[in-house]
Scaffold this motif. Structure first.
Motif, PDB file in Angstrom:
ATOM      1  N   GLU A  90      -2.910  23.371 -11.743  1.00 16.78           N
ATOM      2  CA  GLU A  90      -2.429  23.260 -10.363  1.00 16.78           C
ATOM      3  C   GLU A  90      -3.277  24.111  -9.420  1.00 16.78           C
ATOM      4  OE1 GLU A  90       1.661  23.954  -7.700  1.00 16.78           O
ATOM      5  OE2 GLU A  90       1.597  24.479  -9.840  1.00 16.78           O
ATOM      6  N   ARG A  92      -3.199  25.416  -5.361  1.00 21.89           N
ATOM      7  CA  ARG A  92      -2.497  25.515  -4.088  1.00 21.89           C
ATOM      8  C   ARG A  92      -3.302  26.424  -3.170  1.00 21.89           C
ATOM      9  NH1 ARG A  92       2.808  24.395  -3.079  1.00 21.89           N
ATOM     10  NH2 ARG A  92       3.267  24.490  -5.313  1.00 21.89           N
ATOM     11  N   ASP A  95      -2.903  30.434  -2.172  1.00 18.23           N
ATOM     12  CA  ASP A  95      -2.047  31.145  -3.115  1.00 18.23           C
ATOM     13  C   ASP A  95      -2.894  32.136  -3.896  1.00 18.23           C
ATOM     14  OD1 ASP A  95      -0.690  31.533  -5.878  1.00 18.23           O
ATOM     15  OD2 ASP A  95       0.875  30.568  -4.697  1.00 18.23           O
ATOM     16  N   GLN A 151      -1.493  30.403   2.617  1.00 21.68           N
ATOM     17  CA  GLN A 151      -0.894  29.590   1.563  1.00 21.68           C
ATOM     18  C   GLN A 151      -0.356  28.274   2.104  1.00 21.68           C
ATOM     19  OE1 GLN A 151       1.489  31.641  -1.309  1.00 21.68           O
ATOM     20  NE2 GLN A 151       2.806  29.893  -1.679  1.00 21.68           N
ATOM     21  N   SER A 155       0.159  20.840  -2.751  1.00 25.23           N
ATOM     22  CA  SER A 155      -0.641  21.249  -3.911  1.00 25.23           C
ATOM     23  C   SER A 155      -1.375  20.058  -4.513  1.00 25.23           C
ATOM     24  CB  SER A 155       0.251  21.893  -4.980  1.00 25.23           C
ATOM     25  OG  SER A 155       1.178  20.943  -5.499  1.00 25.23           O
ATOM     26  N   GLU A 157      -2.768  18.702  -8.313  1.00 27.71           N
ATOM     27  CA  GLU A 157      -2.653  18.903  -9.756  1.00 27.71           C
ATOM     28  C   GLU A 157      -3.627  17.980 -10.482  1.00 27.71           C
ATOM     29  OE1 GLU A 157       1.341  18.334 -11.024  1.00 27.71           O
ATOM     30  OE2 GLU A 157       2.181  19.800  -9.626  1.00 27.71           O
TER      31      GLU A 157
END
Length: 409
Positions: A90, A92, A95, A151, A155, A157
């Protein structure tokens, strides 16, 4: 006090009436009718350039996943997880743990930016098809630039679906179990056309093929709630090796467009002007995305988490109970209403000191349910059957929610 909101899903469909062509951030084609939105699903063509970039990115991420899988767990990159039939990485943006991909960082940001542009274009088209202004969804979208260092709510993946054991003689376990995603939209690119299945309104499963140059677009729970149920969250699964599934291991890039938890979903008034006979009254009140996510997580077991063992789920619920002191005195007669998302409601006569298991058993018996079909919640917190209405501060006429047991992202 009890709450009137409940989240029970009996069926789900896919979005489909996005336009006939999508290029990098540009949507082409006429809007569709709301009826199409409720009952169909699609794969969406993207530009040749973006398709080539996705193929390159998928190979690069797969190589990274393969390398990480060979490392000891303590040396693996944050964001990497390995389950029975899939491996997942993942990303993001912004982050501190999930936003660091080393050599893949630039590639990930490029892919996220392109996916995000397409997703926002699709939401504009959906807004028009629902007779809303094209920018109706803007207030609930994350405005954080992916390269800003802050952030992001959304997201990316990268997922490698492995061949389950025993598929030569049986259906085998799905590489990803049936579930609904929690966000607004999920965009999926795969290096194979086969494997992705989506549930139709009548409960049938349809194989959603992804020809070269196409991506899948699925609605999530946040979008369903944002449009007051006019679009249903798509229940989907991935089959690898099983009849009707992908005959080889499958690699996918999955972009999940999510709203910030500070956003508020409040389109009822605008939608009711054009769809007043199709919107249930339960959608009248606005709800914060953070609260919606709390409900979602309470009623769904994540497909990206290892299965709970033994009584772990019950123990967790017990540990998370509210700490309240029961008052002394004579039990007080009251009615407790149990309500599901589909409108099933039952008022059960009890008293303040009788365990709520009586309400559970009466409700389940009335609607031919078992204790495994769902759980009861008060203000987003699971209720334990041995506790009393007095423990939760329930008054006569208060509502507790019945949530069906499901899978989520």
């Amino acid at each position: 006090m009890g709450r009137t909101q409940a989240r029970k899903r009996t069926r789900s469909t896919r979005i489909s009436c996005v336009p006939s062509a999508v290029t990098d951030g540009t949507v082409h084609g006429p809007p569709c009718s709301a009826t199409q939105l409720w009952h169909s699903h699609i794969s969406v063509p993207v530009s040749d350039t973006f398709s080539e970039n996705l193929a390159i990115a998928t190979k690069a991420f797969h190589a990274q996943i393969e390398a990480l899988s060979k490392k000891p767990p303590q040396l693996r990159q944050a964001g990497f997880s390995q389950l029975a039939n899939k491996q997942r990485l993942e990303f993001r943006a912004g982050d501190t743990a999930l936003g660091q991909l080393g050599l893949l960082q630039g590639l990930a940001i490029t892919v996220v930016q392109a996916f995000d542009d397409i997703a926002r274009g699709i939401l504009e088209s959906l807004a028009k098809s629902l007779q809303l202004p094209a920018d109706a969804f803007q207030p609930i979208l994350d405005q954080t630039a992916v390269d800003s260092g802050k952030q992001s709510a959304s997201s990316l993946e990268a997922i490698h679906y492995m061949m389950p054991e025993g598929v030569a003689t049986s259906l085998g376990a799905p590489a990803c179990e049936a579930h609904e995603d929690k966000g607004l939209l999920t965009l999926i690119y795969s290096d194979t056309a086969q494997g992705l299945h989506v549930e139709e309104p009548d409960g049938r499963w349809t194989h959603l093929l992804l020809p070269q140059g196409h991506i899948a677009v699925l609605a999530g729970q946040t979008l369903e709630r944002a449009v007051c149920g006019l679009i249903k969250a798509a229940k989907h699964r991935v089959l690898v090796g099983a009849p009707g599934g992908c005959p080889t291991p499958r690699n996918a890039l999955v972009y999940k467009l999510r709203a910030p938890e500070t956003a508020v979903l409040d389109l009822y008034t605008a939608l009711n002007q054009h769809h007043q006979h199709a919107i249930p009254p339960r959608f009248r009140s606005p709800i914060g995305v953070g609260e919606l996510m709390h409900y979602f997580d309470a009623m769904h077991t994540s497909v990206n988490s290892p299965p709970a063992k033994g009584n772990e789920q019950q123990d967790t619920a017990t540990q998370n109970k509210k700490v309240k002191t029961e008052t002394q005195g004579v039990p007080m007669a009251l009615l407790v209403q149990a309500v599901a998302m589909d409108g099933r409601r039952l008022a059960v006569a009890t008293d303040s000191k009788t365990p709520l298991q009586k309400v559970f058993d009466t409700y389940n018996l009335r609607f031919s349910l078992s204790s495994l079909d769902g759980k009861f919640f008060e203000s987003g917190q699971q209720i334990i059957g041995t506790d009393t209405p007095e423990f939760y501060g329930l008054q006569s006429g208060d509502v507790i929610d019945w949530f069906g047991t499901q899978r989520g992202d």
